[in-house]
Structure formats: structure tokens, C-alpha cells
Design a protein around this motif. Structure first.
Motif, short mmCIF file in Angstrom:
data_model
loop_
_atom_site.label_atom_id
_atom_site.label_comp_id
_atom_site.label_asym_id
_atom_site.label_seq_id
_atom_site.Cartn_x
_atom_site.Cartn_y
_atom_site.Cartn_z
N THR A 16 0.87 -1.17 0.00
CA THR A 16 0.00 0.00 0.00
C THR A 16 0.91 1.22 0.00
OG1 THR A 16 -1.92 1.03 1.08
CG2 THR A 16 -0.22 0.10 2.54
N ASP A 17 0.34 2.41 -0.07
CA ASP A 17 1.18 3.60 -0.04
C ASP A 17 0.71 4.56 1.03
OD1 ASP A 17 -0.93 5.21 -1.11
OD2 ASP A 17 -0.29 4.77 -3.14
N ASP A 20 -2.85 6.07 0.72
CA ASP A 20 -3.92 5.12 1.03
C ASP A 20 -4.01 4.85 2.53
OD1 ASP A 20 -4.65 4.95 -1.61
OD2 ASP A 20 -3.62 3.04 -1.98
N SER A 23 -5.69 7.88 4.16
CA SER A 23 -7.11 8.06 3.87
C SER A 23 -7.97 6.86 4.27
CB SER A 23 -7.31 8.35 2.38
OG SER A 23 -6.93 7.23 1.60
N ALA A 24 -7.36 5.80 4.78
CA ALA A 24 -8.12 4.60 5.17
C ALA A 24 -9.01 4.89 6.36
CB ALA A 24 -7.16 3.47 5.49
#
Length: 137
Positions: A16-17, A20, A23-24
Motif C-alpha cells: 500500500t502507499d 492510502d 485516507s483509510a
């Protein structure tokens, strides 16, 4: 032989980055900082759990429910510490992803870093986090 589609799907399932992660929705995973105590004390991602890679095998189950997904991070793209930590969790049966970019790109994108003095935020680096436009990826 795996197809390119299988290779890319695997990468997306295991990586993932920072955008992400930021904003999860809360509660979807435990964020694990695999760096040393000294590095953690310099600053870490808010809400992260400190668990150095060498301690994962012996302490993961006491700190993190094995049914909870984990995201590991370390210093940055020049460091494979998050990869080693992700492997340690995977060997224990955890669902795990590695956060690409690590602390370096978290900071470069202008996200807060937790320190003993409180949260610290730097201006985003326009080379990695263009201001005023969405990445769209």
C-alpha cells in the motif's frame, strides 16, 4: 510462469502507499513501525504501534490480534525494513501489507508525525504531493 496481471495483483495485495494509509477508515488495520526505539522517538506515524522487526515473532500476538490486518513501515524507499517486518508477520499468519515510501514519504506528502513535543507537519514536497491537484491514481 505468472502473468503480468497476476504479478501486479499480488503487489497490490501485499503493498500500500502513504496516501492510502492516511485516507483509510480508522480501525481497518494496525499500523506497525518496525524501526528502532531511537527512530521511533524521533517521530512516528500517529496511531502506530512500535514493534521492531526483531521482536515481531515473540511479541506480535500479545500486541495485535492475529485476525487484524497489519500494515508495516520503516524509514523509506531505500530501506527494506518494512519488507522484513511484513515477512515476519506473514510467517505468523497475519494478513499484512508493506507501506511503500515509509516515514520519508509520509513526511514529504505533508502528513503529521507524532513526536514527544506533539504532532509536527511539514509543507508537502511538490515533487511527490502536488498542491492543489488530486493525484488521480
Amino acid at each position: 510462469m505468472r502473468t503480468p496481471a497476476e504479478i501486479f495483483a499480488e503487489r497490490l495485495a501485499t503493498q500500500t502507499d502513504v496516501a492510502d494509509v492516511r485516507s483509510a477508515p480508522p480501525g481497518g488495520f494496525v499500523l506497525v513501525d518496525s524501526r528502532s526505539r531511537e527512530a521511533w522517538d524521533q517521530g512516528h506515524l500517529p496511531g502506530a504501534v512500535h514493534l521492531p522487526t526483531a521482536d515481531i515473532a515473540g511479541r506480535a500476538a500479545e500486541l495485535i490480534d492475529p485476525a487484524t490486518p497489519v500494515v508495516t513501515y520503516c524509514w523509506g524507499p531505500g530501506c527494506n525494513g518494512a519488507t522484513r517486518a511484513a515477512l515476519a508477520f506473514a510467517l505468523l499468519g497475519y494478513e499484512v501489507r508493506e507501506m511503500l515510501g515509509g516515514v520519508e514519504y509520509w513526511i514529504r506528502e505533508g502528513f503529521p508525525l507524532a513526536t514527544a513535543a506533539g504532532e509536527v507537519v511539514r509543507d508537502p514536497d511538490p515533487l511527490v504531493a502536488p498542491t492543489g491537484v488530486a493525484c488521480g491514481c
